[in-house]
Design a protein around this motif. Structure first.
Motif, PDB file in Angstrom:
ATOM      1  N   ALA A   1       0.892  -1.059  -0.005  1.00 63.78           N
ATOM      2  CA  ALA A   1      -0.002   0.085  -0.014  1.00 63.78           C
ATOM      3  C   ALA A   1       0.930   1.213   0.010  1.00 63.78           C
ATOM      4  O   ALA A   1       0.592   2.346  -0.591  1.00 63.78           O
ATOM      5  CB  ALA A   1      -0.946  -0.041   1.152  1.00 63.78           C
ATOM      6  N   MET A   2       1.976   1.331   0.752  1.00 62.54           N
ATOM      7  CA  MET A   2       2.992   2.198   0.950  1.00 62.54           C
ATOM      8  C   MET A   2       3.570   2.776  -0.433  1.00 62.54           C
ATOM      9  O   MET A   2       3.708   3.858  -0.911  1.00 62.54           O
ATOM     10  CB  MET A   2       3.947   2.067   1.943  1.00 62.54           C
ATOM     11  N   MET A   3       3.769   1.542  -1.055  1.00 65.90           N
ATOM     12  CA  MET A   3       4.800   1.639  -2.495  1.00 65.90           C
ATOM     13  C   MET A   3       3.704   1.959  -3.604  1.00 65.90           C
ATOM     14  O   MET A   3       4.099   2.892  -4.304  1.00 65.90           O
ATOM     15  CB  MET A   3       5.173   0.304  -2.803  1.00 65.90           C
ATOM     16  N   ARG A   4       2.443   1.658  -3.455  1.00 62.58           N
ATOM     17  CA  ARG A   4       1.531   2.069  -4.503  1.00 62.58           C
ATOM     18  C   ARG A   4       1.342   3.754  -4.095  1.00 62.58           C
ATOM     19  O   ARG A   4       1.144   4.312  -5.241  1.00 62.58           O
ATOM     20  CB  ARG A   4      -0.013   1.474  -4.118  1.00 62.58           C
ATOM     21  N   GLU A   5       1.200   4.282  -3.110  1.00 59.05           N
ATOM     22  CA  GLU A   5       1.142   5.540  -2.904  1.00 59.05           C
ATOM     23  C   GLU A   5       2.249   6.559  -3.405  1.00 59.05           C
ATOM     24  O   GLU A   5       1.856   7.521  -3.924  1.00 59.05           O
ATOM     25  CB  GLU A   5       0.672   5.902  -1.539  1.00 59.05           C
ATOM     26  N   MET A   6       3.388   5.949  -3.206  1.00 57.92           N
ATOM     27  CA  MET A   6       4.698   6.751  -3.793  1.00 57.92           C
ATOM     28  C   MET A   6       4.486   6.662  -5.169  1.00 57.92           C
ATOM     29  O   MET A   6       4.960   7.644  -5.598  1.00 57.92           O
ATOM     30  CB  MET A   6       5.814   5.916  -3.261  1.00 57.92           C
ATOM     31  N   ILE A   7       4.069   5.581  -5.549  1.00 58.33           N
ATOM     32  CA  ILE A   7       3.871   5.580  -7.179  1.00 58.33           C
ATOM     33  C   ILE A   7       2.906   6.802  -7.747  1.00 58.33           C
ATOM     34  O   ILE A   7       3.248   7.458  -8.684  1.00 58.33           O
ATOM     35  CB  ILE A   7       3.604   4.164  -7.507  1.00 58.33           C
ATOM     36  N   SER A   8       1.843   6.722  -6.843  1.00 60.10           N
ATOM     37  CA  SER A   8       0.814   7.640  -7.258  1.00 60.10           C
ATOM     38  C   SER A   8       1.382   9.151  -7.222  1.00 60.10           C
ATOM     39  O   SER A   8       0.760  10.047  -7.948  1.00 60.10           O
ATOM     40  CB  SER A   8      -0.461   7.548  -6.422  1.00 60.10           C
ATOM     41  N   ARG A   9       2.417   9.360  -6.607  1.00 60.19           N
ATOM     42  CA  ARG A   9       2.711  10.627  -6.551  1.00 60.19           C
ATOM     43  C   ARG A   9       4.107  11.088  -6.992  1.00 60.19           C
ATOM     44  O   ARG A   9       4.794  12.119  -6.872  1.00 60.19           O
ATOM     45  CB  ARG A   9       3.142  10.924  -4.721  1.00 60.19           C
ATOM     46  N   ALA A  10       4.338  10.159  -8.117  1.00 62.24           N
ATOM     47  CA  ALA A  10       5.661  10.454  -8.632  1.00 62.24           C
ATOM     48  C   ALA A  10       5.456  10.697 -10.363  1.00 62.24           C
ATOM     49  O   ALA A  10       4.341  10.120 -10.958  1.00 62.24           O
ATOM     50  CB  ALA A  10       6.428   9.111  -8.797  1.00 62.24           C
ATOM     51  N   ALA A  11       6.148  11.808 -10.656  1.00 59.85           N
ATOM     52  CA  ALA A  11       6.332  11.962 -12.280  1.00 59.85           C
ATOM     53  C   ALA A  11       6.691  10.799 -13.007  1.00 59.85           C
ATOM     54  O   ALA A  11       6.142  10.517 -13.993  1.00 59.85           O
ATOM     55  CB  ALA A  11       6.814  13.253 -12.459  1.00 59.85           C
ATOM     56  N   ARG A  12       7.587  10.030 -12.523  1.00 56.90           N
ATOM     57  CA  ARG A  12       8.267   9.083 -13.173  1.00 56.90           C
ATOM     58  C   ARG A  12       8.300   7.958 -12.089  1.00 56.90           C
ATOM     59  O   ARG A  12       8.611   8.225 -11.137  1.00 56.90           O
ATOM     60  CB  ARG A  12       9.572   9.152 -13.930  1.00 56.90           C
ATOM     61  N   VAL A  13       8.340   6.662 -12.615  1.00 54.83           N
ATOM     62  CA  VAL A  13       8.469   5.610 -11.646  1.00 54.83           C
ATOM     63  C   VAL A  13       9.476   4.655 -12.183  1.00 54.83           C
ATOM     64  O   VAL A  13       9.352   4.063 -13.259  1.00 54.83           O
ATOM     65  CB  VAL A  13       7.182   5.080 -11.541  1.00 54.83           C
ATOM     66  N   ALA A  14      10.414   4.117 -11.442  1.00 53.71           N
ATOM     67  CA  ALA A  14      11.338   3.138 -11.742  1.00 53.71           C
ATOM     68  C   ALA A  14      11.223   2.050 -10.844  1.00 53.71           C
ATOM     69  O   ALA A  14      11.308   1.982  -9.563  1.00 53.71           O
ATOM     70  CB  ALA A  14      12.753   3.713 -11.836  1.00 53.71           C
ATOM     71  N   ILE A  15      10.960   0.726 -11.466  1.00 52.92           N
ATOM     72  CA  ILE A  15      11.001  -0.382 -10.579  1.00 52.92           C
ATOM     73  C   ILE A  15      12.109  -1.099 -10.810  1.00 52.92           C
ATOM     74  O   ILE A  15      12.655  -1.244 -11.677  1.00 52.92           O
ATOM     75  CB  ILE A  15       9.834  -1.433 -11.062  1.00 52.92           C
TER      76      ILE A  15
END
Length: 282
Positions: free
Chosen positions: A206-220
């Protein structure tokens, strides 16, 4: 073998190491002091034996002891164990991920040993704002690289030394502040065509999903041992990321799915001009 013969065998280096390896395999997790008492030798001797067995790949050395290879089949592992796993692969990923970070940017980094390696590789950057749920990331950052460092509050999951809580900060009046970042660096436990990016803990997901939602770009970030696996909680579908940073090319089905979802694959082969890992001791 008689007890006397067994006792003599324990004190012979080769025989002791063989019995020590068998005992660790059977027990799963042991401490140096317990082994020294069991085998009737000094703690320093046991440490040397464990170091050698770890170098031989028989077991994994941890702080104060060791764990068996079979124990590593568990989904959740203590951070000191995971630090010993896929070290070269994680360092390759860390160098590549650090190359995505622009000076002066805001970066969110989740807890994990791969992302910890990224933090260490940001030493040549400047003026960064780093936001994380990891208790290990802040001390790993070079003071010259960062302007500000923030840690999300919440309960601490001692297994991973990371907080579990809301991805938010509050003003003095109690209202929630709106926060966002330029890049989220998210280490995950598994990557598959069907399930996307997954992890073993629901609260962490859940925490990781929220970080992703707040990012302009996402690197996994995920090493190749995590391909084709699915863990308990989904972090995101494949298309939720802009980049997958890994150490080697994924299998054909995953490679095709990444392309279909417009996820840029970043590996040492695709970034042949990437800088070498900084080998300076920490």
């Amino acid at each position: 073998m008689t007890l006397d013969e067994d006792d003599r065998q324990r004190r012979l280096p080769a025989g002791r190491k063989a019995q020590l390896a068998a005992y660790v395999a059977e027990t799963g997790q042991v401490t140096v002091s317990a082994l020294a008492e069991r085998f009737g030798v000094s703690i320093d001797t046991i440490r040397r034996d464990l170091d050698q067995l770890s170098a031989d790949g028989v077991l994994v050395r941890t702080y104060g002891g060791a764990v068996s290879q079979s124990t590593l089949s568990r989904v959740d592992r203590a951070v000191d164990v995971r630090l010993k796993m896929e070290e070269r692969e994680k360092e390759k990923i860390a160098v590549l991920a650090a190359s995505l970070v622009e000076d002066g940017s805001i970066v969110m980094i989740n807890g994990g040993t791969t992302t910890l390696a990224v933090a260490r590789n940001l030493r040549n950057h400047r003026d960064l704002t780093v936001v994380t749920n990891s208790l290990l990331v802040p001390p790993a950052l070079s003071p010259s690289a960062v302007r500000d460092v923030y840690v999300f509050g919440g309960a601490v999951r001692t297994l991973t030394l990371a907080t579990i809580g809301p991805v938010s900060f509050r003003a003095s009046g109690g209202s929630e502040l709106d926060i966002s970042c330029d890049l989220a660096l998210i280490g995950v436990g598994a990557v598959s065509t069907a399930a996307g990016y997954t992890t073993s803990n629901l609260a962490e997901a859940a925490m990781m999903r929220e970080m992703i939602s707040r990012a302009a770009r996402v690197a996994i970030l995920a090493d190749s041992s995590k391909f084709g696996r699915r863990l308990f909680a989904q972090v995101s579908e494949l298309g939720g990321a802009d980049y997958l940073v890994t150490d080697s090319t994924p299998p054909p089905d995953l490679l095709e799915a990444l392309a279909e979802n417009e996820v840029e694959l970043i590996t040492p082969d695709t970034r042949e001009g990437a800088p070498e890992a900084d080998q300076d001791p920490q």
